[in-house]
Structure formats: C-alpha cells, structure tokens
Design a protein around this motif. Structure first.
Motif, PDB file in Angstrom:
ATOM      1  N   GLY A 132       0.809  -1.210   0.000  1.00  0.00           N
ATOM      2  CA  GLY A 132       0.000   0.000   0.000  1.00  0.00           C
ATOM      3  C   GLY A 132       0.841   1.259   0.000  1.00  0.00           C
ATOM      4  N   LEU A 158       2.472   1.659  -3.474  1.00  0.00           N
ATOM      5  CA  LEU A 158       1.479   2.082  -4.457  1.00  0.00           C
ATOM      6  C   LEU A 158       1.111   3.554  -4.273  1.00  0.00           C
ATOM      7  N   ASP A 159       0.963   3.992  -3.034  1.00  0.00           N
ATOM      8  CA  ASP A 159       0.682   5.405  -2.770  1.00  0.00           C
ATOM      9  C   ASP A 159       1.830   6.293  -3.254  1.00  0.00           C
ATOM     10  N   PHE A 162       1.574   6.605  -7.035  1.00  0.00           N
ATOM     11  CA  PHE A 162       0.492   7.506  -7.414  1.00  0.00           C
ATOM     12  C   PHE A 162       0.813   8.957  -7.086  1.00  0.00           C
ATOM     13  N   SER A 163       1.627   9.201  -6.053  1.00  0.00           N
ATOM     14  CA  SER A 163       1.973  10.587  -5.719  1.00  0.00           C
ATOM     15  C   SER A 163       2.923  11.186  -6.750  1.00  0.00           C
ATOM     16  N   ALA A 203      -2.473   8.128 -13.111  1.00  0.00           N
ATOM     17  CA  ALA A 203      -2.745   6.760 -13.571  1.00  0.00           C
ATOM     18  C   ALA A 203      -2.425   6.618 -15.056  1.00  0.00           C
ATOM     19  N   TYR A 229      -2.132  -3.612 -10.335  1.00  0.00           N
ATOM     20  CA  TYR A 229      -2.106  -2.253  -9.805  1.00  0.00           C
ATOM     21  C   TYR A 229      -1.073  -1.381 -10.497  1.00  0.00           C
ATOM     22  N   PRO A 281       1.332   3.617 -12.569  1.00  0.00           N
ATOM     23  CA  PRO A 281       0.204   3.137 -11.763  1.00  0.00           C
ATOM     24  C   PRO A 281      -1.010   2.918 -12.662  1.00  0.00           C
ATOM     25  N   LYS A 304      -4.312   1.316 -11.272  1.00  0.00           N
ATOM     26  CA  LYS A 304      -5.545   1.496 -10.505  1.00  0.00           C
ATOM     27  C   LYS A 304      -5.208   1.625  -9.036  1.00  0.00           C
ATOM     28  N   ARG A 305      -6.100   2.269  -8.316  1.00  0.00           N
ATOM     29  CA  ARG A 305      -5.916   2.450  -6.876  1.00  0.00           C
ATOM     30  C   ARG A 305      -6.453   1.240  -6.129  1.00  0.00           C
ATOM     31  N   TYR A 306      -5.915   1.041  -4.956  1.00  0.00           N
ATOM     32  CA  TYR A 306      -6.380  -0.041  -4.102  1.00  0.00           C
ATOM     33  C   TYR A 306      -7.558   0.458  -3.290  1.00  0.00           C
TER      34      TYR A 306
END
Length: 124
Positions: A6, A9-10, A13-14, A18, A56, A71, A73-75
């Motif tokens: 997590g 992945l964050d 995305f930061s 996407a 992801y 990235p 998709k978001r979790y």
C-alpha cells in the motif's frame, strides 16, 4: 494487500497520474517502507511483483536501482458484509403451506362446479 504494498502504491500515485510512466529510484521506495520492515532488494522485488501481478502497476523495466513504473488502478479496501440469512428456506415453508391451501381450494372449487353442473343436467 499488506502495508508495504500500500505504501509503495501510494508513492507511485503521488509521483505520476494513472497510466503515465515515471522513473523512480530504489531509495525512494525504501523511504516509504514502514518502520521495522525489511528494506532489502528482495522485499522490494516481492512488493513490485505482487502489485504487478494483481494489476495495480505496470513495470516497464528495472535497471540497477531505477524502475520505470506506471500506476494503473488504486487499491480500494473491501468492506466485509455478513451474508444475509437465506430467505429461500422461509419461502419454501410458506410455499409448501400455500401450495396445499391453493390445491385444496382448487379441488373444492372443481368439485362444487361439477356438483352444480350435475344438478343443472338433472333438472333439465
């Protein structure tokens, strides 16, 4: 998904929206690892492989300590909803009783109809 996945992945995305690729240094991934976790290449490889296999992220390449990642998709954490009590068991009991009542009503109605027709033919 565990805490490390997590956090990684964050971080991805930061740095990138996407679907857009970004080049990330290995040390940037290690910065977001939770305290007390193993900050090794094997752990990072496990996390990236897990995220890639679950859809992801897309890992274009990894050379040395640089990774080209996008990235996808978001979790979203799934909420637990207890399964409702199956109403079919209740319906079957009611249907059984209702079917018997309907059958008896239909049988009585047909018997009464036959009796009325018989009386009409007897009178005529």
């Amino acid at each position: 998904m565990d805490r490390i996945c997590g956090a990684v992945l964050d971080k991805i995305f930061s740095l990138s929206p996407a679907g857009r690729y970004v080049i990330i240094d290995e040390d940037e991934f290690y910065e977001v690892f939770p305290d007390g976790s193993d900050k090794s290449y094997d752990e990072l490889d496990r996390v990236l492989s897990s995220l890639r296999s679950e859809g992801y992220i897309d890992l274009k390449y990894s050379r040395g300590d640089m990774y080209c990642v996008a990235p996808l998709k978001r979790y979203v954490e799934e909420e637990y909803y207890p399964s409702p009590v199956p109403e079919e068991s209740f319906r079957e009991e009611k249907r059984g009783r209702k079917t018997d009542f309907v059958f008896l009503s239909a049988f009585a109605g047909s018997a009464l109809g036959s009796l009325i027709i018989s009386l009409i033919f007897a009178v005529i």
